[in-house]
Design a protein around this motif. Sequence first.
Motif, PDB file in Angstrom:
ATOM      1  N   LEU A   1       0.893  -1.090  -0.178  1.00 17.74           N
ATOM      2  CA  LEU A   1       0.006   0.002   0.155  1.00 17.74           C
ATOM      3  C   LEU A   1       0.989   1.128  -0.060  1.00 17.74           C
ATOM      4  N   LYS A   2       2.165   1.162   0.853  1.00 21.58           N
ATOM      5  CA  LYS A   2       2.838   2.205   0.599  1.00 21.58           C
ATOM      6  C   LYS A   2       3.707   2.624  -0.558  1.00 21.58           C
ATOM      7  N   ALA A   3       3.796   1.606  -1.165  1.00 20.85           N
ATOM      8  CA  ALA A   3       4.495   1.368  -2.380  1.00 20.85           C
ATOM      9  C   ALA A   3       3.660   2.003  -3.607  1.00 20.85           C
ATOM     10  N   THR A   4       2.261   1.835  -3.334  1.00 16.64           N
ATOM     11  CA  THR A   4       1.312   2.203  -4.364  1.00 16.64           C
ATOM     12  C   THR A   4       0.857   3.746  -4.205  1.00 16.64           C
ATOM     13  N   ASN A   5       1.158   4.259  -3.050  1.00 16.12           N
ATOM     14  CA  ASN A   5       0.936   5.636  -2.670  1.00 16.12           C
ATOM     15  C   ASN A   5       2.230   6.403  -3.183  1.00 16.12           C
ATOM     16  N   ILE A   6       3.338   5.857  -3.204  1.00 16.77           N
ATOM     17  CA  ILE A   6       4.492   6.457  -3.983  1.00 16.77           C
ATOM     18  C   ILE A   6       4.393   6.699  -5.257  1.00 16.77           C
ATOM     19  N   MET A   7       4.165   5.486  -5.701  1.00 15.26           N
ATOM     20  CA  MET A   7       3.794   5.492  -7.393  1.00 15.26           C
ATOM     21  C   MET A   7       2.612   6.641  -7.583  1.00 15.26           C
ATOM     22  N   ALA A   8       1.682   6.642  -6.738  1.00 18.26           N
ATOM     23  CA  ALA A   8       0.787   7.681  -7.029  1.00 18.26           C
ATOM     24  C   ALA A   8       1.148   8.982  -7.046  1.00 18.26           C
ATOM     25  N   ASN A   9       2.081   9.145  -6.103  1.00 21.16           N
ATOM     26  CA  ASN A   9       2.695  10.682  -5.895  1.00 21.16           C
ATOM     27  C   ASN A   9       3.564  10.912  -7.076  1.00 21.16           C
ATOM     28  N   LYS A  10       4.386   9.716  -7.919  1.00 19.27           N
ATOM     29  CA  LYS A  10       4.968  10.091  -8.987  1.00 19.27           C
ATOM     30  C   LYS A  10       4.294  10.354 -10.085  1.00 19.27           C
ATOM     31  N   THR A  11       3.161   9.876 -10.207  1.00 24.80           N
ATOM     32  CA  THR A  11       2.224  10.033 -11.341  1.00 24.80           C
ATOM     33  C   THR A  11       1.535  11.555 -11.524  1.00 24.80           C
ATOM     34  N   GLN A  12       1.612  12.096 -10.116  1.00 27.53           N
ATOM     35  CA  GLN A  12       0.816  13.632 -10.040  1.00 27.53           C
ATOM     36  C   GLN A  12       1.554  14.765 -10.973  1.00 27.53           C
ATOM     37  N   LEU A  13       0.866  15.515 -11.471  1.00 30.86           N
ATOM     38  CA  LEU A  13       1.528  16.643 -11.967  1.00 30.86           C
ATOM     39  C   LEU A  13       0.873  17.976 -11.902  1.00 30.86           C
TER      40      LEU A  13
ATOM     41  N   CYS B   1       9.129  24.950  -4.117  1.00 30.88           N
ATOM     42  CA  CYS B   1       9.404  25.194  -5.563  1.00 30.88           C
ATOM     43  C   CYS B   1       8.532  26.277  -5.942  1.00 30.88           C
ATOM     44  N   VAL B   2       7.657  26.829  -5.138  1.00 31.16           N
ATOM     45  CA  VAL B   2       6.754  27.656  -5.529  1.00 31.16           C
ATOM     46  C   VAL B   2       5.757  27.238  -6.879  1.00 31.16           C
ATOM     47  N   THR B   3       5.225  25.916  -7.042  1.00 34.71           N
ATOM     48  CA  THR B   3       4.610  25.471  -8.050  1.00 34.71           C
ATOM     49  C   THR B   3       3.241  25.415  -7.907  1.00 34.71           C
ATOM     50  N   PRO B   4       2.310  25.591  -8.536  1.00 26.80           N
ATOM     51  CA  PRO B   4       0.876  25.669  -8.355  1.00 26.80           C
ATOM     52  C   PRO B   4       0.265  24.174  -8.502  1.00 26.80           C
ATOM     53  N   TRP B   5      -0.560  23.711  -7.906  1.00 24.80           N
ATOM     54  CA  TRP B   5      -1.016  22.398  -7.907  1.00 24.80           C
ATOM     55  C   TRP B   5      -2.586  22.491  -8.038  1.00 24.80           C
ATOM     56  N   HIS B   6      -3.281  21.524  -8.555  1.00 23.64           N
ATOM     57  CA  HIS B   6      -4.856  21.381  -8.400  1.00 23.64           C
ATOM     58  C   HIS B   6      -5.004  20.500  -7.010  1.00 23.64           C
ATOM     59  N   VAL B   7      -5.909  20.970  -5.939  1.00 21.76           N
ATOM     60  CA  VAL B   7      -6.210  20.331  -5.016  1.00 21.76           C
ATOM     61  C   VAL B   7      -6.762  19.187  -5.247  1.00 21.76           C
ATOM     62  N   ASP B   8      -7.684  19.057  -6.207  1.00 18.37           N
ATOM     63  CA  ASP B   8      -8.496  17.879  -6.344  1.00 18.37           C
ATOM     64  C   ASP B   8      -7.923  16.696  -6.735  1.00 18.37           C
ATOM     65  N   CYS B   9      -6.722  17.151  -7.608  1.00 18.17           N
ATOM     66  CA  CYS B   9      -5.943  15.913  -8.375  1.00 18.17           C
ATOM     67  C   CYS B   9      -4.876  15.498  -7.386  1.00 18.17           C
ATOM     68  N   LEU B  10      -4.788  16.102  -6.379  1.00 18.60           N
ATOM     69  CA  LEU B  10      -3.764  15.196  -5.437  1.00 18.60           C
ATOM     70  C   LEU B  10      -4.408  14.112  -4.840  1.00 18.60           C
ATOM     71  N   SER B  11      -3.436  13.221  -4.347  1.00 18.86           N
ATOM     72  CA  SER B  11      -3.734  11.863  -3.863  1.00 18.86           C
ATOM     73  C   SER B  11      -3.938  12.244  -2.323  1.00 18.86           C
ATOM     74  N   SER B  12      -3.027  13.121  -1.741  1.00 18.01           N
ATOM     75  CA  SER B  12      -3.065  13.419  -0.270  1.00 18.01           C
ATOM     76  C   SER B  12      -2.982  14.842  -0.158  1.00 18.01           C
ATOM     77  N   PRO B  13      -4.112  15.595  -0.350  1.00 15.99           N
ATOM     78  CA  PRO B  13      -4.295  17.179  -0.214  1.00 15.99           C
ATOM     79  C   PRO B  13      -3.952  17.369   1.255  1.00 15.99           C
ATOM     80  N   PRO B  14      -3.459  18.604   1.843  1.00 12.19           N
ATOM     81  CA  PRO B  14      -3.279  18.798   2.933  1.00 12.19           C
ATOM     82  C   PRO B  14      -4.799  18.978   3.820  1.00 12.19           C
ATOM     83  N   GLU B  15      -4.752  18.595   5.139  1.00  9.85           N
ATOM     84  CA  GLU B  15      -5.955  18.308   5.734  1.00  9.85           C
ATOM     85  C   GLU B  15      -6.515  19.865   6.485  1.00  9.85           C
ATOM     86  N   THR B  16      -5.625  20.452   6.857  1.00 10.48           N
ATOM     87  CA  THR B  16      -6.023  21.726   7.723  1.00 10.48           C
ATOM     88  C   THR B  16      -5.446  22.918   6.751  1.00 10.48           C
ATOM     89  N   LEU B  17      -6.039  24.039   7.081  1.00 11.35           N
ATOM     90  CA  LEU B  17      -5.535  25.238   6.691  1.00 11.35           C
ATOM     91  C   LEU B  17      -4.207  25.812   7.152  1.00 11.35           C
TER      92      LEU B  17
END
Length: 660
Positions: free
Chosen positions: A10-22, A48-64
């Motif tokens: 499961l951890k390896a799958t999460n790592i692979m998911a992180n690798k495929t995020q853009l 790196c000051v790069t913008p990311w789409h929150v809905d496309c993140l596998s593990s978005p931040p939980e709190t503000l």
Amino acid sequence: MMEDDAKRQLKATNIMANKTQLPCDGDGICMLCKAKPSDLETITCKTCVTPWHVDCLSSPPETLESTLQWDCPDCSSPPEDVPLPPLGNNPLPTTPSSDLVASIRAIEADVSLTDREKAKKRQELLSGKLQSDKDDPDANKEKKKKGDDVLDLLDERLNCSFCMQLPERPVTTPCGHNFCLKCFQKWIGQGKNTCAKCRCVIPSKMASQPRINSTLVVAIRMAKLSKSLVSGGPQKVYHFVHNQNRPDKAYTTDRAQRNGKANAASGKIFVTIPSDHFGPIPAENDPERNQGVLVGECWEDRLECRQWGAHFPHVAGIAGQSNNGAQSVVLSGGYQDDEDHGEWFLYTGSGGRDLSGNKRTSKDQSFDQKFEKSNQALQVSCLKGYPVRVVRSHKEKRSSYAPEKGLRYDGIYRIEKCWRKVGIQGFKVCRYLFVRCDNEPAPWTSDEHGDRPRPLPKISELKKATDITERKGGSSWDFDESDSRWKWSKAPPTSKRPVEAEDSASGKRRKIRQSRNMSVRERLLKEFSCRICREVMSLPITTPCAHNFCKPCLEGVFVGKTFLRERSSGGRALRSQKNVMNCPCCPTDISDFLQNIQVNRELLDVIESLKSKIEEGDASEKLCEEVIDGEEEGRDGSNGNESSSSVETTRKRAKVDDSE
């Protein structure tokens, strides 16, 4: 055992998911879902000051609170206790180096850097430029040592906001920001009509037809040329011959494509006066003959006249500077309005003709003359009463006082009045009343003595003249009743162009090196001159048509003019009409720009930096002169031990300044 394997998988799958995020691209569009998220759906990585789409993140931040310290999947390193899955035929991309992430975080934590400097350092780090400098510090030091600060100065302040490089074919927006032409056109092509830096609206005409800022083009080219010369690049060969090595007559060099006077170089200058010398040329400035330039001397052509200093320019009819005055003029029949009466004449200023392309010999006026450039130099001489050397040419066929051939020096004249009137060709011309005031008799008279003060002639055209200028106070060149001769009643203007340099070998080397370094900055500063006052711009502004002016100068041109003109017809009010306000340098209407003039802050920063560098250079040059004087005093032994110690202290200070 099976539960542990499932957790690891499961951890390896999460790592692979992180690798495929853009992340999102430069236009703010998510590279994964191809949608453009709103600002509330976008999160920025703190590293790196790069913008990311929150809905496309596998593990978005939980709190503000966690969004402020959030690292994107590219910048977050994998857990050390989790082994990566085995690499097969489709290997995963490797993670960024921890050293790279640490370097980026170090840049972000540096409080001494501005946001712009941090962005530039991040870009250099990702491109490998900053890392190569760290790997080879000696090469970096040598590069900084050899680099020219003029190019660095421009590189820090005039960079394009898109490519972060010096602009290629620079375009300046009315809000004062600079971009490459291609970058600007790409930005406008995306349907954006605001400045990429300050979000000010860009005029539609400029967006469709951007104009290249020629002033920045010349400045950047000059800075790059100085950089290549200092770094040992291919140097441009200048064919310079010292005055003492020149022949007695004008000559044609090997570089000339054709023979003849048009391609000839001036011969040896026989007088020891600078080109901005006012008044007659006395015997002490004539080492060859020890008699000076006498009234009635003749020369074959303008080049020979130049050799004796009577009139230095070999093409222009007026020798002078707009802020200093005019030293000499030539009467050659260039304008139909000229009138020659011997002891006095009416002279027409320069300009008013279109000499572009193949019209360089055109004598037809196409626009009005103004009191600017050389015309203003004559006006300054009129106001201050400076003496003006007058040379008559055989080309003035309408004058009874012109020589039969060549040119002749006719002595000193003084400008008593100047004005503007409509000339013979229907355009306004600048007019000057010259009256002779020389101690030697004119070539056409049999008198034994020179001129005495005479009443001014009556000029009929003054009745319809405008912009009349007349001297109010005393004259700098006046007649002394006690000596019965013309001479300086006030101190003559100081020359800004010395003839001879320092003879001392060490002093000469230092002065030549300093003048070469300073000349780059001074010539660069001269390029940033206002198109109206011809001085270095104060509060520079750039119009949509890419012309640069001082803000007060441009506002002064349109003072008293309103943007709207009220109209009425027979007691009936009509719709207000917009007043057209053309740029002083072209027919472009800049009325919209004048309603909200923005100072070009980037250009102002460059000008102020150049001025401070020049002041520092002047101070170091003065210190070098003190060193030379101290060394001479030390050799004479006049000041003893105290003098030698002070010289040694000054020499150490000079070395410190040179190293800086």
